[in-house]
Each structure stands twice: as structure tokens, then as C-alpha cells.
Design a protein around this motif. Structure first.
Motif, mmCIF file in Angstrom:
data_model
loop_
_atom_site.group_PDB
_atom_site.id
_atom_site.type_symbol
_atom_site.label_atom_id
_atom_site.label_comp_id
_atom_site.label_asym_id
_atom_site.label_seq_id
_atom_site.Cartn_x
_atom_site.Cartn_y
_atom_site.Cartn_z
ATOM 1 N N ASP A 1 73.689 -19.058 -138.213
ATOM 2 C CA ASP A 1 73.370 -19.835 -137.018
ATOM 3 C C ASP A 1 72.334 -20.876 -137.429
ATOM 4 O O ASP A 1 71.146 -20.585 -137.538
ATOM 5 C CB ASP A 1 72.821 -18.891 -135.930
ATOM 6 C CG ASP A 1 72.324 -19.646 -134.698
ATOM 7 O OD1 ASP A 1 72.175 -20.881 -134.757
ATOM 8 O OD2 ASP A 1 72.053 -18.984 -133.672
ATOM 9 N N THR B 1 64.935 -20.847 -132.833
ATOM 10 C CA THR B 1 64.364 -21.965 -132.076
ATOM 11 C C THR B 1 63.318 -21.522 -131.044
ATOM 12 O O THR B 1 62.291 -22.187 -130.908
ATOM 13 C CB THR B 1 65.500 -22.780 -131.442
ATOM 14 O OG1 THR B 1 66.619 -22.757 -132.345
ATOM 15 C CG2 THR B 1 65.097 -24.210 -131.210
ATOM 16 N N LYS C 1 70.869 -30.810 -131.029
ATOM 17 C CA LYS C 1 69.563 -30.487 -131.601
ATOM 18 C C LYS C 1 69.158 -31.629 -132.529
ATOM 19 O O LYS C 1 68.987 -32.745 -132.061
ATOM 20 C CB LYS C 1 69.614 -29.114 -132.282
ATOM 21 C CG LYS C 1 70.156 -27.987 -131.364
ATOM 22 C CD LYS C 1 69.142 -27.483 -130.354
ATOM 23 C CE LYS C 1 69.717 -26.512 -129.336
ATOM 24 N NZ LYS C 1 69.693 -25.116 -129.697
ATOM 25 N N GLU D 1 79.880 -25.794 -126.280
ATOM 26 C CA GLU D 1 78.521 -25.714 -126.805
ATOM 27 C C GLU D 1 78.456 -24.673 -127.923
ATOM 28 O O GLU D 1 79.323 -23.800 -128.023
ATOM 29 C CB GLU D 1 77.577 -25.397 -125.640
ATOM 30 C CG GLU D 1 76.124 -25.676 -125.919
ATOM 31 C CD GLU D 1 75.398 -24.488 -126.481
ATOM 32 O OE1 GLU D 1 74.287 -24.670 -126.994
ATOM 33 O OE2 GLU D 1 75.932 -23.365 -126.414
HETATM 34 C C1 LIG Z 1 70.409 -24.011 -129.195
HETATM 35 C C2 LIG Z 1 70.744 -22.840 -130.004
HETATM 36 C C3 LIG Z 1 71.927 -22.136 -129.793
HETATM 37 C C4 LIG Z 1 72.850 -22.474 -128.686
HETATM 38 O O1 LIG Z 1 72.401 -21.695 -127.628
HETATM 39 P P1 LIG Z 1 72.134 -22.155 -126.148
HETATM 40 O O2 LIG Z 1 71.362 -20.986 -125.585
HETATM 41 O O3 LIG Z 1 73.425 -22.355 -125.502
HETATM 42 O O4 LIG Z 1 71.292 -23.403 -126.215
HETATM 43 C C5 LIG Z 1 72.215 -21.079 -130.646
HETATM 44 N N1 LIG Z 1 71.386 -20.730 -131.649
HETATM 45 C C6 LIG Z 1 70.219 -21.361 -131.868
HETATM 46 C C7 LIG Z 1 69.336 -20.934 -132.990
HETATM 47 C C8 LIG Z 1 69.858 -22.442 -131.044
HETATM 48 O O5 LIG Z 1 68.706 -23.095 -131.254
#
Ligand SMILES: *Cc1c(COP(=O)(O)O)cnc(C)c1O
Length: 388
Positions: free
Chosen positions: A165, A140, A191, A62
Motif C-alpha cells: 500500500d 498516512t 495524494k 478510489e
Molecule cells: C489514502 C489512503 C488510502 C485510501 O484510503 P481512503 O480511506 O479511501 O482515503 C489507502 N491507504 C493509504 C496508506 C492511504 O493514505
């Protein structure tokens, strides 16, 4: 527990039937020529979604894996690093960077706001020895979008590396790795691509590779190693370890869907879904979490909850009574989120999210005008549909 009817979370999001079918493809030997071909095709597709002619590493884990690998690979102990913090993910990146020995400097703002590129410019002018800037495209949890284009251009014009990121944005918001001078970008397929959550898609510029190769602290012979991919896979055609065969097929299908629609069309679709959602939020009498519309992301809408209302209870109620899964604030604040990612950034999905949230709030004794919210959201969707 009832089955959920609509998954409108902020990732993993609903995957399309096509992605699900691809995930069910036969599991083959990873050196089967057909799989090698699929892997290479997927790399090219991901590169075009990043809008880069540089290299792309498909890591098997992930997106957090790609972020940690990128940070560890780039940073040498003592490097001056500027980390931009406007939310949960930026904060977490800072902890890593400090742990990896960076001389860490942060520009931090409240989690309903974003860092101003002018402040980045000022910092870099005053600190010409800065090695890297770390930035999150969309925080997010907060539903905010940072101006990565300006920050990338500012950093690259000074020869400063960027670690981005963009896990939740690529495919749903504009990001141009080459044009904006971004060095390492990390994307999560679960996403805006509407894919499965098991891979990290990482773009690496030539400048970044040079830095990583020269860094004695960059992971080698490690699951976290970007360099291993470069030497064994790019160099010798051998995988550093067995790739997740099914996930690769799922990611390829998710990429195909975005590329066949057209990247720009996909981005416009996400923007329209978010716009329709925000229109409904306001008309219902609620407030978006970001301090202004101008910084609201397209991939998710974060909605502030009235004081005293607990976001976990709101989400549990929406799911149990109405079958709609929403996301919580992940520590960013008392908010709930409606995701607009991949398949859920279309049609009436934003309205479904608003209905579930609005009716839940009414059930909990909060006065909201669900009808007005739905009308406003539908009006936005209808006017876009009429243009198409
Ligand atoms: C989804 C996401 C991640 C991955 O993180 P998780 O906590 O494992 O879902 C990393 N950075 C951002 C900005 C995200 O939206």
C-alpha cells in the motif's frame, strides 16, 4: 459554511489548475481512438512513476479498490501471510486478509512506530512457507514511513510476494517497484500526484500475475478483478467495463506534471516541505506524532495534540476561522495532520498550515510560539530556495 482557502489535508489534496482543466476535457466514447491512445499513454506514465517495466492496471475506483483487488487476487485460503501493522491501514488490510481466508500472522507495533525489517527477516527465516508479505509504505494517519526497500528485498530474495500500500507515497517518496522486488503496488492519484480521487493505479509483477492466474479464488468477471483487465484489455484491447473518461485525463495531467518536473525533483520537493514543516512544529513547542524524525514521512506531517484537546475541534476551528483544511488522526491517535502532497508540497504551504494550527491552538488557550515556528519553517524554506 465558508469556502476553504487552503486545502492542506492528507489527500485528496489540492489539484493543480492543469489537472482541473484536464478533468474538464470533453467526455468521449471510451473506444474513440483518441481516448484509447490517452489511456495507453497514461498506463506508460504511471509505470514510469512506479519505476517498473511491468504492467500497470488503471482501476476505476478510489485506491481502496486496488488494495482489495490486490489482496483478494493474491491470497488463497490457507496461505500463510505476514501482515505488518503500524497503523490504521495495515490493521484494515489484516481484517481483509483474514476474511479472504489467509493464515494470518502479524507483526504489530504502536502507531507512532514502524516495523523493523530485521523482524521481517526473522519471521521469514522461521516460516519459509510464507506466501506473501503485506506492508504499508506510509501510514498516512500516523505520518510514518516504513522501510519498504529493505522489506521488498528481503521478501523477494526468498521468493515471497509483496503487496504494498503505497497509496500516499508514490511521486512524493522514493519507491522502485522493480528494483526493490515489489509485486503488487497500489497508488492513489489524489495524494502526491495531486490528482483526482477516483482511480486506483496498480503495478503487477510477472510473478504476481502467475500467482493470480493460478489462484482459483482470484476474482473473475468482477469489478474487483485484476485478471479481467489482463485478459480483456491487455489481451483483446477491450475494456472490462467503461473507464472513467474524465478521471483518466485528470490522472494523465497529474502524471505529466510530476514527470516534467522529474520524479527525483518531486520527491526532493516533498522531503523539503516536510522538513520545513517539522522544523516549525518543533520551534513552536509541539511534537511530531512519529516517535523519531527518522521514520517521519515526507507526504504528511502528523502532529501530536496536547491531552484534552480534541482534534476534530481543532480542525473545525482552523477551517472556520482561518479557512485552512487540515486532516485528523483517522483513529491513529489525538493528532492533526498537515499534508505535503502534490502542489501543497511547495512554497509557503507548510507555513500556512503551521500558522492555522498555531493560531488555533492559541485561540484554544494552548501556549505555542507561533512566531518561532514560522521563523524556523521559513528559514528551512529560504535555505533551500537559495540553493536552487
Ligand atoms: C489514502 C489512503 C488510502 C485510501 O484510503 P481512503 O480511506 O479511501 O482515503 C489507502 N491507504 C493509504 C496508506 C492511504 O493514505
Amino acid at each position: 459554511m465558508r469556502e476553504v482557502d487552503f486545502t492542506l489535508s492528507a489527500g485528496p489534496t489540492t489539484a493543480s489548475a492543469r489537472t482541473l482543466a484536464a478533468l474538464g476535457s470533453p467526455i468521449t466514447y471510451h473506444y474513440d481512438p483518441a481516448f484509447l491512445e490517452a489511456f495507453r499513454r497514461t498506463e506508460r506514465k504511471v509505470a514510469s512513476i512506479f519505476r517498473t517495466s511491468g504492467s500497470v492496471v488503471l482501476m476505476q475506483g478510489e485506491a481502496i479498490l486496488g488494495l482489495e483487488a490486490g489482496a483478494r487476487s493474491l491470497v488463497r485460503p490457507g496461505d500463510k501471510v505476514l501482515n505488518l501493522v503500524s497503523g490504521v491501514f495495515g490493521k484494515g488490510m489484516g481484517m481483509w486478509l483474514r476474511h479472504f481466508g489467509a493464515d494470518l500472522h502479524e507483526i504489530e507495533v504502536l502507531y507512532d512506530d514502524v516495523v523493523d525489517p530485521d523482524d521481517v527477516e526473522r519471521f521469514l527465516a522461521a516460516n519459509p512457507d510464507t506466501a506473501m508479505v503485506a506492508v504499508v509504505h506510509c501510514e498516512t494517519p500516523s505520518g510514518t514511513a516504513t522501510d519498504v526497500e529493505s522489506i521488498g528485498r528481503i521478501a523477494s530474495s526468498r521468493g515471497v510476494l509483496t503487496l504494498v500500500d503505497c497509496v500516499s507515497t508514490v511521486g512524493g517518496m522514493d519507491l522502485r517497484a522493480d528494483e526493490w522486488g515489489l509485486d503488487v503496488c497500489v497508488l492513489g492519484p489524489q495524494k502526491c500526484l495531486g490528482g483526482p480521487p477516483g482511480m486506483s493505479l496498480v503495478s503487477v509483477s510477472e510473478r504476481a500475475w502467475e500467482t493470480i492466474e493460478a489462484n482459483p479464488h482470484a476474482p473473475r468477471s468482477s469489478f474487483l478483478s485484476l485478471l479481467d483487465w489482463r485478459t480483456t484489455w491487455f489481451g483483446e484491447g477491450r475494456f472490462p467495463f467503461t473507464p472513467s473518461v474524465a478521471e483518466v485525463h485528470g490522472v494523465e495531467a497529474a502524471c505529466d506534471q510530476v514527470l516534467e518536473e522529474g520524479l527525483d525533483a518531486s520527491i526532493a520537493r516533498h522531503a523539503a516541505a516536510a522538513g520545513a514543516c517539522r522544523a516549525g512544529v518543533a520551534a513552536m513547542g509541539l511534537r511530531i506524532w512519529p516517535k523519531s524524525e527518522a521514520i517521519a514521512a515526507s507526504c504528511v506531517t502528523s502532529i501530536a495534540l496536547p491531552d484534552g484537546l480534541d482534534h476534530d475541534r481543532v480542525r473545525a476551528h482552523a477551517r472556520e476561522r482561518y479557512g485552512v483544511m487540515l486532516s485528523g488522526g483517522q483513529g491513529a491517535g489525538n493528532l492533526v495532520r498537515i499534508g505535503h502532497m502534490g502542489p501543497t508540497a511547495s512554497g509557503l504551504y507548510p507555513v500556512v498550515g503551521l500558522l492555522a494550527l498555531g493560531r488555533t491552538l492559541l485561540d484554544m488557550g494552548v501556549h505555542v510560539d507561533v512566531g518561532a515556528g514560522v521563523d524556523a519553517s521559513l528559514a528551512a524554506i529560504a535555505s533551500r530556495a537559495a540553493l536552487a
